[in-house]
Write a protein that holds these residues in place. Structure first.
Motif, short mmCIF file in Angstrom:
data_model
loop_
_atom_site.label_atom_id
_atom_site.label_comp_id
_atom_site.label_asym_id
_atom_site.label_seq_id
_atom_site.Cartn_x
_atom_site.Cartn_y
_atom_site.Cartn_z
N UNK A 1 0.83 -1.21 0.00
CA UNK A 1 0.00 0.00 0.00
C UNK A 1 0.87 1.26 0.00
N UNK A 2 1.95 1.26 0.79
CA UNK A 2 2.86 2.41 0.81
C UNK A 2 3.48 2.63 -0.57
N UNK A 3 3.88 1.55 -1.21
CA UNK A 3 4.46 1.64 -2.55
C UNK A 3 3.45 2.24 -3.52
N UNK A 4 2.20 1.80 -3.41
CA UNK A 4 1.15 2.33 -4.28
C UNK A 4 0.95 3.82 -4.05
N UNK A 5 0.89 4.23 -2.79
CA UNK A 5 0.70 5.65 -2.48
C UNK A 5 1.84 6.49 -3.04
N UNK A 6 3.06 6.00 -2.91
CA UNK A 6 4.22 6.71 -3.42
C UNK A 6 4.13 6.84 -4.94
N UNK A 7 3.75 5.75 -5.59
CA UNK A 7 3.61 5.75 -7.05
C UNK A 7 2.52 6.73 -7.48
N UNK A 8 1.43 6.77 -6.72
CA UNK A 8 0.33 7.67 -7.07
C UNK A 8 0.76 9.14 -6.94
N UNK B 1 -0.76 12.31 -20.14
CA UNK B 1 -0.81 11.99 -21.57
C UNK B 1 -1.41 10.60 -21.69
N UNK B 2 -1.70 10.19 -22.91
CA UNK B 2 -2.22 8.83 -23.09
C UNK B 2 -1.21 7.80 -22.60
N UNK B 3 0.05 8.07 -22.82
CA UNK B 3 1.11 7.13 -22.41
C UNK B 3 1.18 7.03 -20.89
N UNK B 4 1.18 8.15 -20.19
CA UNK B 4 1.26 8.10 -18.72
C UNK B 4 -0.02 7.50 -18.12
N UNK B 5 -1.16 7.77 -18.75
CA UNK B 5 -2.41 7.19 -18.27
C UNK B 5 -2.39 5.67 -18.44
N UNK B 6 -1.89 5.21 -19.56
CA UNK B 6 -1.78 3.78 -19.81
C UNK B 6 -0.81 3.12 -18.83
N UNK C 1 -2.48 2.89 -15.47
CA UNK C 1 -3.46 1.81 -15.44
C UNK C 1 -2.75 0.45 -15.29
N UNK C 2 -1.65 0.27 -16.02
CA UNK C 2 -0.88 -0.97 -15.90
C UNK C 2 -0.33 -1.13 -14.47
N UNK C 3 0.15 -0.04 -13.91
CA UNK C 3 0.68 -0.09 -12.55
C UNK C 3 -0.42 -0.44 -11.54
N UNK C 4 -1.60 0.11 -11.72
CA UNK C 4 -2.72 -0.18 -10.82
C UNK C 4 -3.13 -1.64 -10.93
#
Length: 157
Positions: free
Chosen positions: A71-78, A87-92, A95-98
């Protein structure tokens, strides 16, 4: 159902009586109190024998640490994702990371399901995962209600 309301009342009382401190200290105090409430809730729901409890809690502690790190890793990534230009690339990528996060969460739970079954009966393992979900739902509902109450008080002023 009585257990649910007892834990609910304990949560309201504990969260409502936090000492005024710095934001970081308050966050840590809240996390500690919520963790204590969660352990109390799980203890009541599972009704472990002394032998089961002695074997269960060390496995639970390892499980809990792995979940918290994920969960901490996810929060940091977010946080990083929010700072990036959308951008479309960062959104994609986001989504892959999620989806990767959800896959890792499922992998941890699946692995620990087997670990828990080594120390408590499968019925109690099922009860554990159910009670964990119930507690989380209860806490989210409590936080939403508190936020709504704060907003209503602000509107009256």
């Amino acid at each position: 159902m009585k257990k649910f309301y007892l834990i609910w009342i304990m949560a309201v009382m504990l969260l409502g009586h936090l000492p005024a401190a710095s934001a970081q200290e308050t966050n840590k105090a809240i996390q500690d109190k919520v963790k204590s409430l969660e352990i109390a809730y799980i203890s009541k729901e599972l009704n472990l024998s002394p032998d089961e409890a002695q074997k269960f809690w060390p496995v639970y502690n390892k499980y809990s640490r792995e979940i918290e790190l994920l969960i901490q890793d996810r929060k940091q990534r977010m946080k990083v994702n929010k700072q990036q230009t959308r951008t479309d690339r960062t959104a994609d990528d986001a989504m892959d990371a999620e989806l990767g996060y959800e896959r890792k969460m499922l992998d941890i739970r699946t692995r620990y399901k087997e670990e828990f079954k080594k120390v408590i009966p499968p019925r109690k393992v099922t009860d554990f995962f159910r009670s964990e979900r119930e507690f989380r739902t209860m806490m989210i509902r409590q936080l939403k209600e508190r936020k709504e109450n704060r907003n209503m008080r602000r509107q009256r002023q």
